[in-house]
Scaffold this active site. Sequence first.
Site: not given
Length: 270
Positions: A42, A100
């Site tokens: 992110y 992830h």
Amino acid sequence: MNTNTLPAFGLGTFRLKDQVVIDSVKTGLELGYRLVDTAQIYGNEAEVGQAIAESGVPRDDIFITTKIWTSNYAKDKLVPSLKESLQKLRTDHVDLTLIHWPSPKNEVPVAEFMGALMDAKAQGLTKRIGISNFNIALMQEAIAAVGAENIATNQIELSPFLQNRKVVDFARSQGIHITSYMTLAYGKALKDPVIEAIAQARGATPAQVVLAWAMQLGYAVIPSSTKRENLANNLLAQQLALDDADMAQIAALDRNERLTSPEGLAPVWD
């Protein structure tokens, strides 16, 4: 059974950057959010760390989740990358660390990165470990590597239009918690006539209805918003109780409509 308890409600930070994410996290913490979900990819861990530090909320009261990116899965990279995340987040540990996405082309075997996550946990860098975007076959590999009792959650895309029941049922059978992301389907669920009607009948917002639905099914939710009003309203979903008829109506909206499936990352979905 899995004793890895997770808060049912949190704040997502996907796609939020710079001052926008600082403001969102600070406002969320001020309103009463206590779980903040970020990820290495992110590119906002430092800003999330800054927001938490400036919020005045004690670190021990906040549950921080981050996710390891695919380039850091190798045994010699995972722990150092997590230490870097901790520096950015201004903390000596996170509460939950997730893988992830599956390793592209299985370059790093599941057993290797799950073992490295266990090392991170043993070193006190993370209190819990888990996975994200794993199908049943990958969950089975992760369980074989570290045991279901060590997998706190599988964070998956899950909304009224993508209810992911096979994955949910398998995770449940193993005592693995489900965290739902994109629960509002990028806002599409808020315009659904069935959800709008339930919201009207309950004196609630469509977002509250969808989030309450997910929580009543036992999932953790991590909606994000940049608007104070939406952050406050979303939080109130925790007080909303839907009845069996409401739940059945939303259950009927499932149409296997997936909004995120990045090529090269996504597994073969169940």
